[in-house]
Motif scaffolding. Structure first.
Motif, PDB file in Angstrom:
ATOM      1  N   UNK A 176       1.916   7.426 -10.650  1.00  0.00           N
ATOM      2  CA  UNK A 176       1.010   6.291 -10.560  1.00  0.00           C
ATOM      3  C   UNK A 176       1.232   5.358 -11.752  1.00  0.00           C
ATOM      4  N   UNK A 216       0.858  -1.174   0.000  1.00  0.00           N
ATOM      5  CA  UNK A 216       0.000   0.000   0.000  1.00  0.00           C
ATOM      6  C   UNK A 216       0.897   1.226   0.000  1.00  0.00           C
ATOM      7  N   UNK A 240      -1.878   1.930   7.580  1.00  0.00           N
ATOM      8  CA  UNK A 240      -2.042   0.942   6.513  1.00  0.00           C
ATOM      9  C   UNK A 240      -0.971   1.108   5.431  1.00  0.00           C
ATOM     10  N   UNK A 277      -1.345  -0.936  -4.167  1.00  0.00           N
ATOM     11  CA  UNK A 277      -2.569  -0.200  -3.877  1.00  0.00           C
ATOM     12  C   UNK A 277      -2.167   1.239  -3.629  1.00  0.00           C
ATOM     13  N   UNK A 278      -2.630   2.115  -4.510  1.00  0.00           N
ATOM     14  CA  UNK A 278      -2.165   3.498  -4.447  1.00  0.00           C
ATOM     15  C   UNK A 278      -3.238   4.391  -3.857  1.00  0.00           C
ATOM     16  N   UNK A 279      -2.809   5.224  -2.923  1.00  0.00           N
ATOM     17  CA  UNK A 279      -3.739   6.142  -2.269  1.00  0.00           C
ATOM     18  C   UNK A 279      -3.218   7.557  -2.485  1.00  0.00           C
ATOM     19  N   UNK A 280      -4.010   8.371  -3.155  1.00  0.00           N
ATOM     20  CA  UNK A 280      -3.516   9.702  -3.529  1.00  0.00           C
ATOM     21  C   UNK A 280      -4.144  10.793  -2.670  1.00  0.00           C
ATOM     22  N   UNK A 313       1.106   5.369  -0.130  1.00  0.00           N
ATOM     23  CA  UNK A 313       0.473   6.679  -0.060  1.00  0.00           C
ATOM     24  C   UNK A 313       1.263   7.581  -1.000  1.00  0.00           C
TER      25      UNK A 313
END
Lengths: 550, 410
Positions: free
Chosen positions: B116, B104, B155, B132-135, B106
């Motif tokens: 990305x 994961x 996370x 799993x990319x969280x922007x 960030x």
């Protein structure tokens, strides 16, 4: 009696004084749930060193920010009433040509996020913008700045007045014209009749819309920050971004104190509705139409100029961005996917349903069983609405993570059953409920008030249980209000950015998170398609809201 | 809408599998030596490092371009991308451990999807690897991570942000683990001031100027000259709301002191500097001649230049002052991640020749692997003369904003 009936009956059971204990407990629980993130802010503030805390409060800039914030709230609310009420009157009570078209068109600005409005206004009217470029050959060297108090007021008004428009319109639609006639027959003057009858009936509608405007203005950070106006939210946001989390928490607490004051003021004005006769619905009001005569043209001009500013300008700017999209940006990746729109719609639908469900008990209690407690619960639902999304988001981060680590690893027969909450859809939807519940409560509450008590009483006398009476009489009558409120929640959830950014499940991209991520790097062209999709989808739901009313 | 250059995923997969034999071998030997190294101490015990590959990573070496992993596909194309090197020094993705598992990440910022896109590309290279990319905005992610770590567990396995200030604040809050030496050794010290994070790409402050108005030699090499030389009266543009500009003022405030920064800001305002929303606009206005010069990150001019190759636009850099600040994007591993080894290997992929080339030729940022030249006629990062400055200090943004508000710039 069905199971559902029995459950409802529990909540509608009345004690010796006729007070519904179960219902009170239920709405109390809902109020407590939406207030819970406040605890985080309080914990944070308690961590701040007292001397430091005092020095923050005493800062001269804080006083300035307070004055600016309050001024902005007053200006935007006043201007929204100034635009929203006449528009509601024109579209409900006059022979304005193309009334249905204007009704939809002037309500539509609500679908455009105010920060997107601010972007496009800066692009159109800012320094070096389209307007400046167009005027330059005519020898106009500089135009008044769009930045600052004026620009912020303008943009926020243009994108929030529909709240007043919609609530006032709802009041006008259910307005009982016979009352005015009765008052006139009894010899009161036209003005007296207006003041004592018309205004009295319209005021709750106007104030509930105005309250949403005022609290939205207080909590919006995008517009003031783009327009470079220092208000509470902008300063809080800057503090968060520069890691002054304790200071931010203190400022948030001050912001919530202001919210409390605004809520108190509103409930004072809202009081005038107390004891006012409530008519039986829309049937009697709509057949008296005011003829505009010579005023037809100015009225059309008014509607057209509002629609031009609110809708034509942003859509034109977005289309322009779309066409000008730099070729270089296209290959940098991250294309638009329809899945983003599907995500936005599904999470917004869930929030709308959840808000509607939570709103019914609170609104019903507040409308039917007036008491200090019921009013307190009703007001409590508004607090989250004034909380900046970023503050709420981080509060829920704290709760979500802390919850997980305190529950620890649970396993049954070796299978991991640790419940997860953080960065899941339920927590995100909970955040939306906290933020937008009052929109559903307000709309539901006024529809409950309009239901003639004698109808439910009649049902009871015919031997129906309270639950049955609620389901078969009250619920169908308040359904338009409930659905209207839910649709409002749907709309605002579609637009919500800061809490979504903090709380969305990883990989769950929505229209606004996508708009944010491409715009942030300056590729406006990429933002155009999702923004236009957002406007169209939300626009469709606006049609639902308006058709529910009639 | 994804660009054609990035649609080569299918072909890529085929080529990869033929190379898999070699990767499998590396992986095996890596596993054996890695286990031996695990017994050893990694220096920072209290961080509870779970990194398990110490000593098994091959040394950096020189590769001919055709020894790399389909370098033509990683490379972008266009008028500015000719004359890429025929050999590079560093590590090829082919020689790095296979990625297997789930991470994961960030992502703070990310250059309109470019970062990305790189991560997705790396994911497609390995059958059993998922990112799993969280922007979110960099600073917001930084806050969230600190909050998460304080409350127990983030996370996130990795935080990758477009500014050094944000990664700096996370490591200063004791929320990261120390990176192993082989990972950071090739990156110049300026871009990894501590071993808690490592720079990935550089972005230089620069002076875009209109070549019809100035020649390169006429642009001062001292940022303070712009605020007093009459030649720059009503000639310049800036974007003070833009984060990179604020980082530059932060650097000036910390290097030269608050009063000199204040004087500079006031001086520029007296010069009638024009205010714009972002630095792409500034670069565009310089190209169109509305402005003679401006302040901006270097790659905005490259983007304008790419669209308008005939524009009279060039770039100059000041020397050894805040005006020549080179900020960087950076990556770090979040404390208590159960995936530390995978996270290290993944960041190593970001620093591989292929990935650095990918970001360089598409986003025009400065590669931090010294053997990779920047695109077009940009000076190399060694030729730039940035100030001596610990980039982590850029997190000290608040007094800057205060100052900018006081002088009426914000």
């Amino acid at each position: 009696m069905s199971v559902a009936d029995r459950v409802v009956a529990q909540f509608d059971r009345e004690d010796a004084d006729g007070y519904p204990v179960g219902l009170t407990l239920l709405s109390g629980a809902i109020a407590a749930a939406v207030l819970s993130p406040l605890a985080w802010i309080v914990i944070r503030v308690l961590q701040v060193d007292t001397d430091y805390a005092l020095s923050i409060i005493a800062r001269p800039t804080i006083v300035e920010i307070l004055v600016t914030s309050l001024g902005l709230v007053a200006a935007v609310t006043g201007a929204s009433i100034g635009i929203g009420v006449p528009l509601a009157f024109l579209t409900v009570r006059t022979d304005l040509p193309f009334r249905r078209f204007w009704t939809v068109a002037v309500a539509l600005p609500l679908v455009i996020p105010s920060y997107l409005g601010a972007f496009t206004f800066i692009s159109a009217f800012g320094p070096g913008g389209v307007l400046a470029d167009a005027l330059a050959p005519l020898g106009v060297e500089s135009i008044p700045s769009i930045y600052g108090f004026f620009g912020t007021t303008l943009v926020l008004t243009l994108y929030t007045y529909p709240y007043v428009f919609i609530t006032t319109r709802a009041s006008l639609l259910s307005f009982d014209q016979q009352l005015v006639e009765a008052a006139r027959t009894l010899g009161t003057t036209r003005w007296e009749a207006f003041k004592r009858v018309t205004l009295r009936q319209l005021l709750p509608g106007i104030t509930s819309g105005a309250l949403l405007v005022a609290l939205y203005t207080l909590s919006d950070f995008g517009t003031p920050s783009l327009m470079r106006l220092d208000v509470f939210t902008r300063v809080i946001f800057v503090e968060y971004n520069t890691f002054g989390r304790e200071t931010a928490a203190m400022l948030s607490l001050q912001l919530l104190a202001i919210t409390a004051v605004i809520l108190a003021i509103e409930s004072r004005i809202g009081d005038s509705s107390r004891g006012a006769y409530v008519g039986t619905g829309a049937s009697s009001g709509s057949d008296t139409t005011v003829s505009l005569g010579l005023w037809k043209l100015p009225a059309l001009g008014f509607c057209a100029s509002i629609v031009t500013l609110c809708l034509v300008v942003p859509v034109a700017v977005l289309t322009n961005w779309l066409l000008r999209s730099p070729s270089g940006a296209t290959r940098m990746g991250g294309g638009f996917e329809w899945q983003f729109a599907v995500n936005s719609v599904s999470v917004s639908l869930a929030a709308a349903v959840a808000c509607a469900a939570a709103a019914v008990p609170v609104a019903y209690l507040a409308a039917r069983h007036r008491s200090r407690l019921s009013e307190l619960f009703d007001r409590a639902t508004y607090v989250g609405y004034a909380m900046p999304g970023i503050v709420l988001g981080l509060a829920l981060v704290f709760f979500g993570v802390y919850y997980e680590s305190s529950v620890g690893d649970l396993s049954v027969f070796g299978a991991d059953i640790t419940p997860t909450l953080y960065q899941t859809l339920p927590l995100l939807i909970f955040a939306y409920v906290i933020r937008f519940l009052p929109q559903a409560v307000g709309s539901t509450r006024s529809s409950v008030r309009r239901v003639d008590r004698s109808l439910t009483e009649a049902a009871r006398m015919l031997g129906r249980t309270p639950a049955e009476a609620f389901r078969r009489v009250t619920l169908p009558l308040i359904a338009p209000g409930v659905i209207g409120g839910a649709a409002l929640v749907f709309l605002t959830t579609m637009k919500e950015l800061p809490a979504t950014l903090v709380l969305h499940p990883t990989g769950f991209e929505t229209l606004v998170t996508y708009i944010w991520s491409v715009r942030e790097s300056g590729y406006y062209g990429f933002a155009a398609v999702p923004a236009l999709v957002l406007i169209v989808v939300s626009g469709l739901s606006m049609v639902v809201i308006l058709s529910q009313e009639e | 809408m994804t660009g054609n250059a990035d649609d080569a995923g299918g072909d890529e997969h085929r080529t990869v599998s033929t190379r898999r034999g070699r990767r499998g071998f590396l992986k095996l030997t890596g596993g054996v030596t890695g286990a031996a190294a695990l017994a050893g101490c990694l220096g920072n015990d209290d961080e509870g490092s779970t990194y398990s590959r110490e000593g098994s990573i091959p040394d950096a070496k020189t590769y001919a371009a055709d020894e790399l992993f389909n370098i033509e596909e990683w490379r972008g194309s266009g008028p500015l991308i000719d004359d890429r090197p025929t050999e590079y020094e560093g590590r090829s993705m082919l020689d790095l451990p296979d990625l297997r598992g789930e991470l994961t990440i960030y992502l703070g910022g990310g250059e309109g999807g470019l970062y990305e896109n790189l991560m997705r590309r790396i994911q497609h290279t390995y059958r059993d690897f998922t990112v799993d990319i969280r922007k979110a905005p960099s600073s917001q992610h930084a806050n969230t991570i600190v909050e998460e770590v304080n409350a127990g567990q983030s996370p996130a396995d990795i935080f990758w942000a477009i500014d050094a200030g944000s990664v700096g604040i996370v490591s200063e809050n004791d929320a990261t683990v120390e990176l192993p030496d082989h990972l950071v050794s090739e990156i110049p010290d300026t871009y990894h001031p501590t071993d808690q994070w490592v720079g990935t790409m550089g972005r230089a402050r620069s002076i875009p100027f209109n070549t019809n108005e100035f020649s390169k030699s006429e642009i001062p090499n001292d940022i303070f000259t712009f605020a007093r030389d009459p030649r720059f009266d009503n000639a310049m543009g800036w974007a003070p709301t833009y984060g990179a500009f604020q980082a530059f003022v932060t650097a000036m405030r910390l290097i030269n002191g608050e009063s000199e920064a204040r004087q500079w800001l006031n001086g520029m305002q007296d010069q009638g500097v024009g205010t714009y929303d972002n630095e792409l606009v500034v670069a565009n206005r310089v190209a169109s001649g509305e402005l003679n010069a401006g302040f901006g990150n270097h790659y905005y001019s490259r983007l304008v230049y790419e669209e308008r190759p005939d524009a009279p636009l060039d770039l100059a850099f000041t020397q050894a002052d805040a005006g020549a600040l080179v900020n960087c994007s950076g990556a770090e591993i979040i404390k208590n991640t159960p995936n530390e080894t995978l996270a290290v290997d993944f960041i190593h992929h970001l620093l591989s020749i292929e990935a650095q080339e990918f970001l360089t030729t598409r986003g025009y940022e400065y590669p931090l692997l010294p053997s990779i030249p920047p695109v077009g006629d940009l000076p190399t990062i060694d030729e730039l003369n940035p100030p001596e400055f610990d980039l982590s200090r850029l997190a000290d943004l608040e007094p800057t904003l205060q100052l900018m508000r006081e002088v009426g710039v914000l």
